[in-house]
Each structure stands twice: as structure tokens, then as C-alpha cells.
Write a protein that holds these residues in place. Sequence first.
Motif, PDB file in Angstrom:
ATOM      1  N   THR A 252       0.639  -1.147   0.076  1.00 48.74           N
ATOM      2  CA  THR A 252      -0.022  -0.234   0.073  1.00 48.74           C
ATOM      3  C   THR A 252       0.776   1.120   0.244  1.00 48.74           C
ATOM      4  O   THR A 252       1.709   1.290   0.711  1.00 48.74           O
ATOM      5  CB  THR A 252      -0.826   0.065   1.243  1.00 48.74           C
TER       6      THR A 252
ATOM      7  N   GLY B 137      -3.240   4.020  -2.683  1.00 50.22           N
ATOM      8  CA  GLY B 137      -3.944   2.559  -2.655  1.00 50.22           C
ATOM      9  C   GLY B 137      -3.009   1.323  -2.800  1.00 50.22           C
ATOM     10  O   GLY B 137      -1.671   1.581  -2.633  1.00 50.22           O
ATOM     11  N   LYS B 138      -3.518   0.178  -3.160  1.00 48.54           N
ATOM     12  CA  LYS B 138      -2.857  -0.834  -3.073  1.00 48.54           C
ATOM     13  C   LYS B 138      -2.420  -1.011  -4.776  1.00 48.54           C
ATOM     14  O   LYS B 138      -2.670  -0.883  -5.336  1.00 48.54           O
ATOM     15  CB  LYS B 138      -3.663  -2.030  -2.810  1.00 48.54           C
TER      16      LYS B 138
END
Length: 290
Positions: A70, A75-76
Motif C-alpha cells: 500500500t 492505494g494498493k
Amino acid sequence: MWQLCLVWGETMKKSSAISAASLAALLLTGAVGCGKSDGKSPEMSPAAAVAAASKNADAITSLRYRVRGTVAGEGKMHGEAAMNLKPLAMSMKMSVEGGEDAGDVEIRLVDKALFFNGGEDAAKELDGKTWVKFDMSKSTKELEELGAAGQAQQNPAAESTFLAGSKDVKKVGTEKIDGVSTTHYAGTVTPADIKASLAGQDEAGRKEREESLKSYEELGVDRLTMDMWIDGEQHTKQFRMRGDADKGPLDMTVTFLDVNKPVTVTAPPAKDVADLAEMMKKAMEEAMRS
């Protein structure tokens, strides 16, 4: 390479051809060595084992690795990359999950030029061209202000050595990573700890680590929790970095697939490439006329 992400984030505010979040994949280029041995690390104190692995990172000339985690505010993401350190070249494919800029991105760094594949979105805006080029060799005032030229020369292995400055590193246990037996170590480290650990480094090594550290400080990370998985040849097979940045949590894991094997990176076909410097020049000229 963290800094290079920030550089591109600022640059891309001037161009809609590529999303800023896609460029954030650059910050995932932390790197170190990995060995083939299935043997366990010899008995050493945690601090000595980490120091040995950090020293071995300086001998790396090329590597291939995967990354997942992350990124603060983005975000991922997950992907895989290959790098040659001298001369510096990189090929990376990354997927970003979640957020308004989710999608895939491909990056290549070769012959002092950085290329981003903008896909169909770029083709719509750039007369069918899918790649955007940023020439890192030009020493213009704008590039110097962005810090791009210096960051392109940064050795990504530097970040993996930070745990050597920890005052609380400990052995967690033994684990297998991709079939390789490793010893797992963990600890925390602050910017002050890292700076103190650089006292015995040669000038080149110290500068590389200082540049990487500066990048974290600019992100607002004041403490890192680190894990290292070291194989029987005293090379790091995997490492994880966690911390709190100004824009949110950071949690990245890098796993090394092989090192010191030939890595070849080729530039995209010229017919598919738009030069970012030319794009920005035209945009500025149009702005001045309006």
C-alpha cells in the motif's frame, strides 16, 4: 526512487496524458540482493546479520524483483521489475488497485530517458502514441528544480540497508520465501538512526543512502518498522517497510527473484513515443499566447 515519484507527480500536473497515480509506481523501486542458497543463515547476532546483508547489497549490479503493498495516498499495488544498476536501466510493470487512478502502468528507464506507457488514454491525446518520454540527460533549469537528473542516478539498494541503523533489531524466526530458507529479522529505525549509521560509509554509499532518506523525510515518515528475510549467503531475500506518511500509511514488501544476471531494457519504438519536453514547451507557448 521515492523522490523520483514525487518529481513525476509534480511534472504530470502539467500533462493530462498520464495519471499521477500511475506514476506513483516509481516509488516501489527499493531493492537489494538475494541468494540461491537453501541453507539457513549462520549464527550471528541480529545486528551483525543485518549489517552483513546491507554490506552485500552494495555489490549488486543487476536484479529482478516483485513488489506489493500500500502506497501512502494512492492505494494498493503490485508488480514486477528488472533493473541494471550500472548503467542504470529499469523495466517495470505495475497494477494499481482502488482509487480513481486504478489501472496498469509500464515504465522503462534506458539511456537516460524515462518512458511511461499511457495506453489507450495517451493514444487518444497524442495522435496515436502510447508512450511518453522524459529525457533525463538534459540539464535544463526546470529539470534541476524538479531534481529529476540526480534522482535518476540513485541506487535503489540504498533503502534496503536502513535496518542496519536500528537500535532494537531482533531475530523473529526462520521462514521459507519462495522455497528459500531465510532468517527473519525485525526492528524500527528513525531518520536520526539512519544518519548515524552512515558515519563509516564511503562517500558514494553515503550519498545514495542520504538521497533515499531525504525522500522518506519529505513524505513525512519519521519512523520505519522494517522486516528483513536473509538467506544463508547473507543476502536479503525479502524486506518489508511500514510507516505513517503525511498522506496515509505506507506498507511495502519487496521480494528478490535473482541478482547479478544480465538485464536488458529497450526503449519503445520511436513511432509510439511522444516527447514530454516538447509537449510542455508547446503547452507553455500556448499559455503565453492566451
